[in-house]
Design an enzyme around this catalytic site. Structure first.
Site, PDB file in Angstrom:
ATOM      1  N   GLY A 107       0.820  -1.200   0.000  1.00 47.60           N
ATOM      2  CA  GLY A 107       0.000   0.000   0.000  1.00 47.60           C
ATOM      3  C   GLY A 107       0.857   1.254   0.000  1.00 47.60           C
ATOM      4  O   GLY A 107       0.567   2.228  -0.704  1.00 47.60           O
ATOM      5  N   ASP A 131       4.168  -9.536   6.948  1.00 53.01           N
ATOM      6  CA  ASP A 131       3.553 -10.555   6.080  1.00 53.01           C
ATOM      7  C   ASP A 131       4.520 -11.216   5.101  1.00 53.01           C
ATOM      8  O   ASP A 131       4.226 -12.279   4.559  1.00 53.01           O
ATOM      9  CB  ASP A 131       2.399  -9.939   5.288  1.00 53.01           C
ATOM     10  CG  ASP A 131       1.227  -9.572   6.184  1.00 53.01           C
ATOM     11  OD1 ASP A 131       1.042 -10.226   7.215  1.00 53.01           O
ATOM     12  OD2 ASP A 131       0.504  -8.615   5.840  1.00 53.01           O
ATOM     13  N   MET A 173      -1.658 -13.660  11.839  1.00 50.94           N
ATOM     14  CA  MET A 173      -1.851 -12.662  10.795  1.00 50.94           C
ATOM     15  C   MET A 173      -1.474 -13.231   9.426  1.00 50.94           C
ATOM     16  O   MET A 173      -0.652 -14.128   9.326  1.00 50.94           O
ATOM     17  CB  MET A 173      -1.048 -11.409  11.107  1.00 50.94           C
ATOM     18  CG  MET A 173      -1.719 -10.539  12.173  1.00 50.94           C
ATOM     19  SD  MET A 173      -0.893  -8.971  12.431  1.00 50.94           S
ATOM     20  CE  MET A 173      -2.157  -8.111  13.368  1.00 50.94           C
ATOM     21  N   GLY A 189       5.135 -27.622  15.139  1.00 48.34           N
ATOM     22  CA  GLY A 189       4.632 -28.987  15.035  1.00 48.34           C
ATOM     23  C   GLY A 189       3.127 -29.063  14.902  1.00 48.34           C
ATOM     24  O   GLY A 189       2.481 -29.976  15.429  1.00 48.34           O
ATOM     25  N   ALA A 190       2.532 -28.108  14.190  1.00 44.07           N
ATOM     26  CA  ALA A 190       1.072 -28.081  14.027  1.00 44.07           C
ATOM     27  C   ALA A 190       0.584 -29.296  13.246  1.00 44.07           C
ATOM     28  O   ALA A 190       1.259 -29.785  12.344  1.00 44.07           O
ATOM     29  CB  ALA A 190       0.650 -26.797  13.310  1.00 44.07           C
ATOM     30  N   SER A 219      -3.505 -34.178  21.900  1.00 52.61           N
ATOM     31  CA  SER A 219      -3.826 -32.769  21.672  1.00 52.61           C
ATOM     32  C   SER A 219      -3.482 -32.432  20.228  1.00 52.61           C
ATOM     33  O   SER A 219      -2.688 -33.132  19.595  1.00 52.61           O
ATOM     34  CB  SER A 219      -3.034 -31.860  22.622  1.00 52.61           C
ATOM     35  OG  SER A 219      -1.657 -31.882  22.298  1.00 52.61           O
ATOM     36  N   HIS A 256      -2.519  -8.564  17.358  1.00 55.21           N
ATOM     37  CA  HIS A 256      -1.470  -7.568  17.191  1.00 55.21           C
ATOM     38  C   HIS A 256      -0.219  -7.809  18.024  1.00 55.21           C
ATOM     39  O   HIS A 256       0.755  -7.059  17.883  1.00 55.21           O
ATOM     40  CB  HIS A 256      -2.034  -6.170  17.471  1.00 55.21           C
ATOM     41  CG  HIS A 256      -2.883  -5.653  16.345  1.00 55.21           C
ATOM     42  ND1 HIS A 256      -4.183  -6.074  16.160  1.00 55.21           N
ATOM     43  CD2 HIS A 256      -2.615  -4.794  15.324  1.00 55.21           C
ATOM     44  CE1 HIS A 256      -4.681  -5.480  15.084  1.00 55.21           C
ATOM     45  NE2 HIS A 256      -3.755  -4.706  14.558  1.00 55.21           N
TER      46      HIS A 256
END
Length: 326
Positions: A107, A131, A173, A189-190, A219, A256
């Site tokens: 932007g 990002d 984000m 480790g997701a 989990s 944030h």
């Protein structure tokens, strides 16, 4: 191009850790090149309102370790209008500014490109966004710190998930890009990583979670980029719960906190290199380009190209994430 005697630097868009290190670098490089450096406060809006102040070497002491931006940042609706840009140009000329360094994202560079075309004031861009979605650089300022912030937070969430046999959806984000989600997901480790670049299949996600239970996983962590096509972590958690109520499900939105904090060593060094390279580029007559780092080397990419050709997700990392989630 006439010899550059005065340059201005500003930060725009979302803040990112390392912006202060970059401001410091620009000012110190100005001293080295015998160029006066002025700070523009509050981005394009401050440019319009004439919030421009000379920055000397001592003004940027003790800021390399600080998050946020000492020059502040603001969105500017006025700058989107031709009249607003004309006011900004008048302020730059009033302060006898020869060229401008813009630290921000796409932007910011879009605004700089239009402004430069209308008023012929040289601009150099420095990629400052967590990002990491700008074409023409391997890394943007703030990306590494944001990754480490996410990893630290998810490590703590994992402790609670293990203690209560819970399924956590953690939103990070990434409105248009999944770089933070993908790399942090691998590092944490997701069990699954959902990013804007790929369409989310809820049935496939449920199968991944079911397979994990068969392997006695007590989990699970699912990392969700905020721009995922399902609508984010809250919505995907609802859909999973609606189809299988066996999971004790929780949602955490990191928000944030990913923008703040002291920049990592990597971000401080990157910001320092890019700041000096930007000043040197102006001294050499470069214009309308973003300075970046590719394979350890300083590179320059036209604003048009850096904005239109977004950085692409590494397919190898997506496959790595699938392999490691077994």
């Amino acid at each position: 191009m006439p010899k550059i005697k005065k340059i201005a630097v500003f930060t725009s868009g979302g803040d990112s850790p390392g912006m202060n290190a970059c401001i410091r670098s620009v000012v110190r490089a100005g001293v080295s090149f015998n160029v006066d450096v002025y700070g523009i406060y509050r981005g394009f809006q401050g440019m319009i309102e004439g919030e421009i102040k000379l920055l000397e070497s001592r003004d940027v002491s003790n800021i390399i370790q600080k998050g946020g931006t000492i020059l502040k940042s603001a969105r500017s609706k006025d700058f989107m209008e031709k009249e607003g840009r004309a006011k900004a140009a008048a302020q730059l000329r009033k302060n006898e500014i020869d060229a401008v360094i813009a630290i921000g994202g796409d932007g910011t560079f879009t605004g700089a490109k239009i402004f430069q075309q209308e008023h012929d004031i040289p601009f150099i861009g420095i990629p400052g966004t967590i990002d990491n979605d700008l074409y023409g650089t391997d890394r943007t300022i703030g990306y590494d710190t944001a990754l480490n912030t996410v990893v630290d937070a998810v490590d703590k969430i994992r402790d609670t998930a293990d203690s209560h046999d819970r399924l956590f959806f953690v939103e990070v984000m990434g409105k248009d890009a999944g770089f933070i989600a993908l790399r942090s997901g691998i590092a944490c480790g997701a069990e699954a990583i959902l990013i804007p670049e790929n369409k989310t299949d809820v049935n496939e996600l449920l199968q991944i979670l079911k397979d994990g239970k068969k392997r006695n996983k007590n989990s699970s962590i699912v990392i969700v980029a905020e721009g995922d096509d399902t609508g984010g972590a809250i919505e995907i958690a609802k859909q999973v719960k609606a189809r299988n109520n066996d999971y004790d499900t929780r949602v955490t939105i990191l928000g944030h906190i990913q923008r703040g904090g002291s920049p990592s060593c990597s971000d401080r060094v990157l910001a320092s290199r890019l700041g000096v390279a930007a000043v040197q580029a102006l001294a050499e007559g470069k214009n309308k380009v973003m300075v970046g780092e590719v394979n350890g080397q300083m590179t320059f990419t036209d604003f048009e190209k850096s904005i239109k050709h977004h950085q692409k997700i590494e397919k190898g990392l997506e496959e790595l994430a699938r392999v490691l989630a077994q």
